[in-house]
Scaffold this motif. Structure first.
Motif, short mmCIF file in Angstrom:
data_model
loop_
_atom_site.label_atom_id
_atom_site.label_comp_id
_atom_site.label_asym_id
_atom_site.label_seq_id
_atom_site.Cartn_x
_atom_site.Cartn_y
_atom_site.Cartn_z
N THR A 154 0.84 -1.20 0.00
CA THR A 154 0.00 0.00 0.00
C THR A 154 0.87 1.25 0.00
N LEU A 208 -6.04 5.84 0.53
CA LEU A 208 -5.91 4.89 1.63
C LEU A 208 -7.03 5.08 2.65
N THR A 218 -9.60 2.07 3.87
CA THR A 218 -9.29 1.55 5.20
C THR A 218 -10.53 1.44 6.07
N VAL A 277 -6.38 -1.98 5.52
CA VAL A 277 -6.74 -1.63 4.15
C VAL A 277 -7.46 -2.82 3.50
#
Lengths: 324, 411
Positions: free
Chosen positions: B124, B132, B136, B141
């Motif tokens: 990631t 992200l 998440t 994630v």
């Protein structure tokens, strides 16, 4: 039915042989039982169908409305019981009164419009004239077009700036500038009702026209001899003779209209500012946009309950009709 | 003649019998030797229109080839994706690779139906903060978006030049420009204030850039942003049609020359380029005062690996997801689909190569995910926001009252 039963028989046996027309049991009672079995077998397909496709969804929806049923439920299968919480939430929400009032106005407006225009057209088509068959079948068109398609076209027709309706009205100098049919809180519901009337006319014309066909011509001829024509003959012959059909059309119309969803979603999505939000569209939004299935089904059940009330009215009205 | 048709029919019947047999044969095979070799994995996404359907399909195929599997891909409409996923979750038939629109990801992750990508060591690194954030849930994630998008201000160069107006940078300039550009059947600006999440999405950059926040929308900052939209409609610089327009309708108005400016995204570029005689430019959305920076909302679809219970297939699926998010795939898909690579490390090169997407590429670096703060509760806030927008724009309440009402509504 002949009931020649012997008093010596046990009550059970007697019950079985009632109506068989023979004093002695044995083979006749077996035949009777077999007949019973056949009767049940004939009932099975219909009952299975009803239970699967009507019973299950209704019961499931009822149970769902008492559960905290969200997205997670689908994966985990867990839906905690919350009692009447969902009902309290949807009934207490600020939108409920608006939606309920809109539902009432939408239904009343649609039914009156559809019925009056439908009846007028049905009576009109009762007179045979060249091309009346063709015209009558063309009237079915709104019914044959998929709602999503006609909704999209109507949305364009009613557009404020470039819609066909406004261009037409402006060309005739009936309005100074674009009427916000779908974007004004005062007009959105009116516009949606108008489109729904257009969609409902074919149904009303078809059923009412069928009812008119059943009224014998002799009645009109006899009335005409007595001097009753035009409005007189309508009020004294057509209307009373048509009443059973009218009942059916109105009750079915109400039930169909209460649950109308697609046309409102296509035209306004319930907007602007919830001006055309009905219980049906709000229930849809709760379930399938916000994924609060518990609350969505609670609201859906309230709608079912309202429909049920109208169905009862219908049953009472039709029973009174028979007694008359 | 009759004989041939009979043979054909028998052949067909035999084939029909054979197909399920082959299918079940395959099914039991792969289940038995699950760990040994996975031959095929299933994919579900909503790219059901060309050209995106083929662009994504080609990328998926390339990645599947690398992972040594074939694909069984299903594409459905965007509106029915979540319903389909919920059905599949309850019948335990989730696909091996699942595409989700980024604001939906946390809600689906919250159900437990998705596997964290860290289970399969998917990197990631290098992704934009907002990307992200969107992928998440509870610190892990669950999905990555290879390419992303946002919205900006499109303007009709010819119309602005004719009225000698510069593309606006601040709200005051925007109001003045829109007023100047409004005449006859032409409006200054078009945007989407629809009573759907799309309306909320278009309002977010105005709200966020002014310091508004979705946790509590009844704040002066959000009210100021809503006042701007209300003023634009009230003054007639924007049609009240905005209340019912979707982003595609907004684009139609712009292409037809009925709006001199519009708020829209880069997915409209192919249509705009095709429009005869349309000469347009793109700038960031105006902010309240020149010193503010625009906070853009992040759009785009993530790829996830659902919990199907088949570890071997999940591992292959994760390889495909990782490959879709590789530098090479990001750049090629972004170029094809007029989107922006989600890795900030690729941004400067990409912006240089694709000048039309430079404004969007710039905005993505600091773009904010809709679910960044509220996670699975975002839909409730989004509903409140579009309700307030509609209440204010129809004049049923002042912007601050409309926001207060919406914030207080239980929902």
């Amino acid at each position: 039915m002949t009931t020649t039963t012997t008093t010596t028989r046990a009550p059970v046996r007697r019950a079985a042989s009632v109506g068989s027309g023979r004093p002695h049991g044995g083979p006749p009672s077996a035949r009777r039982r077999r007949e019973r079995l056949y009767q049940w077998l004939f009932l099975v397909p219909a009952s299975v169908y009803l239970v699967l496709f009507f019973g299950y969804p209704v019961v499931k929806n009822l149970i769902m409305s008492f559960q905290d049923y969200g997205t997670a439920t689908f994966y985990t299968g867990e839906a905690p019981w919350v009692g009447f919480d969902n009902y309290a939430k949807v009934l207490g929400s600020t939108i409920f009164t608006t939606a309920a009032l809109n539902t009432a106005l939408f239904t009343a407006g649609s039914i009156v419009g559809q019925f009056v225009i439908g009846l007028g057209l049905a009576v009109f088509f009762r007179k045979k004239f060249p091309l009346s068959g063709v015209l009558r079948s063309l009237l079915l068109l709104p019914w044959l077009i998929p709602l999503i398609a006609s909704g999209a076209v109507w949305k364009w027709i009613l557009d404020k700036d470039s819609g066909a309706l406004n261009q037409f009205l402006e060309a005739l100098h009936l309005v100074p500038n674009g009427v916000p049919w779908l974007t004004s809180t005062q007009l959105a519901l009116v516009a949606v009702v108008g489109v729904n009337v257009w969609i409902g006319i074919p149904f009303n014309v078809t059923i009412l026209y069928g009812g008119l066909q059943d009224i014998p011509d002799e009645l009109y001829e006899a009335a005409a001899l007595d001097g009753a024509t035009g409005w007189r003959s309508f009020w004294n012959i057509t209307w009373p003779m048509l009443r059973p059909v009218v009942n059916v059309v109105l009750v079915l119309g109400v039930v169909y209209t209460l649950k109308v969803l697609d046309i409102i979603l296509a035209l306004t999505g319930g907007g602007p500012a919830n001006a055309s939000q009905t219980i049906a569209t709000e229930s849809y939004a709760l379930s399938f946009e916000q994924f609060r299935f518990g609350e969505g089904s609670a609201l859906g059940n309230i709608l079912v309950l309202i429909s049920l009330v109208f169905a009862l009215f219908y049953l009472r009205a039709s029973r009174r009709g028979v007694e008359d | 003649m009759k004989r041939t048709s009979l043979t054909v029919r028998t052949g067909l019947a035999l084939a029909a019998l054979a197909v399920p047999a082959v299918l079940t044969g395959c099914g039991s095979n792969s289940a038995a030797s699950a760990n040994a070799d996975v031959k095929s994995i299933s994919v579900l996404d909503y790219y059901n229109n060309e050209p995106d359907k083929s662009f994504i399909g080609d990328a998926l195929n390339k990645c599947a080839e690398k992972a040594g599997v074939t694909l069984d891909r299903q594409t459905i409409t965007g509106a029915s994706l979540i319903q389909k996923v919920l059905q599949q979750a309850s019948s335990k038939t989730l696909p091996d690779v699942l595409m989700l629109d980024n604001p939906d990801l946390q809600q689906i992750a919250a159900t437990g139906a998705l596997a964290p990508l860290s289970d399969f060591n998917v990197s990631t690194d290098g992704f934009a903060q907002g990307v992200l954030q969107a992928g998440t849930y509870n610190g892990k994630v669950y999905g990555l978006a290879p390419t992303v998008n946002t919205i900006a201000l499109f303007y009709n160069k010819d119309l602005l030049a004719k009225a000698s107006v510069q593309p606006p940078k601040t709200w005051d300039e925007l109001k003045a420009a829109a007023a100047k550009l409004t005449s006859g059947s032409q409006y200054g600006i078009a945007f989407d204030a629809n009573a759907t999440y799309e309306g909320t999405w278009q309002f977010l950059p105005f709200m966020w850039s002014n310091g508004g926040d979705e946790k509590d929308i009844a704040t002066p900052q959000t009210a100021e942003a809503l006042q701007l939209w209300t003023d634009l409609v009230k003054s007639g610089s924007a049609s009240s049609g905005v209340l019912n327009w979707k982003q595609a309708d907004v684009k139609d108005q712009f292409v037809a020359g009925k709006a001199a400016m519009m708020v829209n995204g880069p997915w409209q570029l192919p249509t705009l380029d095709k429009a005869q005689g349309l000469n347009y430019g793109i700038v960031q959305l105006p902010v309240k005062s020149a010193s503010d920076t625009e906070v853009a909302p992040l759009g785009g679809e993530t790829w996830t690996v659902p919990q199907t219970g088949n570890k071997a297939k999940q591992a292959k699926a994760a390889q495909v997801v990782a490959c879709m998010n590789s530098d090479e795939m990001q750049t090629s898909m972004a170029k094809q689909r007029n989107t922006v690579p989600s890795k900030t490390t690729l941004a400067s090169q990409f912006a240089a190569d694709n000048p039309k997407l430079a404004v969007f590429t710039d905005l993505i670096k600091s773009a904010r995910a809709r679910t960044g703060e509220l996670g699975a509760d975002w839909p409730k806030a989004a509903t409140k926001i579009y309700t307030a927008i509609q209440t204010a724009l129809t004049g049923k309440a002042s912007p601050s009252d409309a926001l207060q009402q919406a914030q207080n509504s239980n929902g």
